[in-house]
Design a protein around this motif. Structure first.
Motif, PDB file in Angstrom:
ATOM      1  N   THR A 179      43.962   0.580  17.948  1.00 38.52           N
ATOM      2  CA  THR A 179      43.649   0.750  17.121  1.00 38.52           C
ATOM      3  C   THR A 179      42.679  -0.567  16.717  1.00 38.52           C
ATOM      4  O   THR A 179      43.289  -1.161  16.439  1.00 38.52           O
ATOM      5  CB  THR A 179      44.087   1.968  16.281  1.00 38.52           C
ATOM      6  OG1 THR A 179      44.880   2.760  16.365  1.00 38.52           O
ATOM      7  CG2 THR A 179      43.515   2.159  14.787  1.00 38.52           C
ATOM      8  N   VAL A 180      41.598  -0.584  16.019  1.00 39.21           N
ATOM      9  CA  VAL A 180      40.867  -1.641  15.820  1.00 39.21           C
ATOM     10  C   VAL A 180      39.481  -1.189  14.541  1.00 39.21           C
ATOM     11  O   VAL A 180      38.814  -0.016  15.043  1.00 39.21           O
ATOM     12  CB  VAL A 180      40.088  -2.383  16.674  1.00 39.21           C
ATOM     13  CG1 VAL A 180      39.161  -3.368  16.310  1.00 39.21           C
ATOM     14  CG2 VAL A 180      40.905  -2.224  18.248  1.00 39.21           C
ATOM     15  N   GLN A 181      40.152  -1.459  13.656  1.00 39.27           N
ATOM     16  CA  GLN A 181      39.686  -0.971  12.293  1.00 39.27           C
ATOM     17  C   GLN A 181      39.818   0.690  12.515  1.00 39.27           C
ATOM     18  O   GLN A 181      38.445   0.691  11.552  1.00 39.27           O
ATOM     19  CB  GLN A 181      37.890  -2.385  12.280  1.00 39.27           C
ATOM     20  CG  GLN A 181      37.777  -3.340  12.058  1.00 39.27           C
ATOM     21  CD  GLN A 181      36.923  -4.074  12.719  1.00 39.27           C
ATOM     22  OE1 GLN A 181      35.710  -3.679  12.348  1.00 39.27           O
ATOM     23  NE2 GLN A 181      36.590  -5.069  11.844  1.00 39.27           N
ATOM     24  N   GLY A 182      40.779   0.973  12.617  1.00 38.69           N
ATOM     25  CA  GLY A 182      40.757   2.554  12.267  1.00 38.69           C
ATOM     26  C   GLY A 182      40.213   2.872  13.515  1.00 38.69           C
ATOM     27  O   GLY A 182      40.467   4.110  13.377  1.00 38.69           O
ATOM     28  N   ALA A 183      39.188   2.144  14.498  1.00 40.16           N
ATOM     29  CA  ALA A 183      38.715   3.535  15.958  1.00 40.16           C
ATOM     30  C   ALA A 183      39.761   3.149  17.569  1.00 40.16           C
ATOM     31  O   ALA A 183      40.118   1.785  17.575  1.00 40.16           O
ATOM     32  CB  ALA A 183      37.736   2.727  16.403  1.00 40.16           C
ATOM     33  N   VAL A 184      40.428   4.067  17.535  1.00 35.94           N
ATOM     34  CA  VAL A 184      41.052   4.223  18.537  1.00 35.94           C
ATOM     35  C   VAL A 184      40.269   3.810  20.166  1.00 35.94           C
ATOM     36  O   VAL A 184      38.524   4.511  20.217  1.00 35.94           O
ATOM     37  CB  VAL A 184      41.694   5.612  18.895  1.00 35.94           C
ATOM     38  CG1 VAL A 184      42.829   5.485  20.460  1.00 35.94           C
ATOM     39  CG2 VAL A 184      42.533   5.967  18.139  1.00 35.94           C
ATOM     40  N   VAL A 185      40.846   2.927  21.110  1.00 32.29           N
ATOM     41  CA  VAL A 185      40.259   1.662  21.718  1.00 32.29           C
ATOM     42  C   VAL A 185      40.945   2.505  23.009  1.00 32.29           C
ATOM     43  O   VAL A 185      42.405   1.741  22.890  1.00 32.29           O
ATOM     44  CB  VAL A 185      39.950   0.822  21.217  1.00 32.29           C
ATOM     45  CG1 VAL A 185      39.292  -0.614  22.520  1.00 32.29           C
ATOM     46  CG2 VAL A 185      39.261  -0.195  20.262  1.00 32.29           C
ATOM     47  N   ARG A 186      40.011   2.666  24.208  1.00 35.60           N
ATOM     48  CA  ARG A 186      41.297   3.317  25.272  1.00 35.60           C
ATOM     49  C   ARG A 186      39.818   2.157  26.522  1.00 35.60           C
ATOM     50  O   ARG A 186      38.622   1.828  26.434  1.00 35.60           O
ATOM     51  CB  ARG A 186      40.868   4.355  25.877  1.00 35.60           C
ATOM     52  CG  ARG A 186      41.855   4.915  24.525  1.00 35.60           C
ATOM     53  CD  ARG A 186      41.997   6.607  25.284  1.00 35.60           C
ATOM     54  NE  ARG A 186      42.847   7.625  24.267  1.00 35.60           N
ATOM     55  CZ  ARG A 186      42.386   7.728  22.722  1.00 35.60           C
ATOM     56  NH1 ARG A 186      41.094   7.816  22.494  1.00 35.60           N
ATOM     57  NH2 ARG A 186      42.994   8.408  22.573  1.00 35.60           N
ATOM     58  N   GLY A 187      40.550   1.842  27.884  1.00 30.99           N
ATOM     59  CA  GLY A 187      39.949   1.096  29.029  1.00 30.99           C
ATOM     60  C   GLY A 187      39.409  -0.033  28.342  1.00 30.99           C
ATOM     61  O   GLY A 187      40.845  -0.428  28.262  1.00 30.99           O
TER      62      GLY A 187
END
Length: 88
Positions: free
Chosen positions: A77-85
């Protein structure tokens, strides 16, 4: 030896109050969820993706910055956003 005090015109009460306010804010910044006291490890990155037991993904760094490659089922989770890949 004689030490002379030079009065700079600084109000000591005001100085102490300002320092206490600064110190309280400094302590709060350190204890912030992303502040210095949140650090759990310190790693040196290079151009080869490396995995660490305390973080998901393979981490690397170049002159362009840091990159993490997350495998299937891994996320950050980066600044509230889920990150994948891959995230740079």
């Amino acid at each position: 030896m004689t030490i002379q005090h030079t009065d700079t015109g600084t109000d000591r009460t005001d100085f102490v109050r300002q320092w206490e306010e600064w110190h309280a804010q400094h302590e709060q910044n350190l204890a912030d969820p992303h502040g210095f006291l949140a650090v759990t490890s310190l790693r040196w990155l290079d151009g080869e993706p490396t995995r660490f037991p305390d973080a998901p993904g393979g981490w690397s760094s170049t002159d362009d910055g840091v990159t993490v490659q997350l495998d299937e089922g891994e996320e950050l989770t980066v600044q509230g956003a889920v990150v994948r890949g891959q995230y740079h």
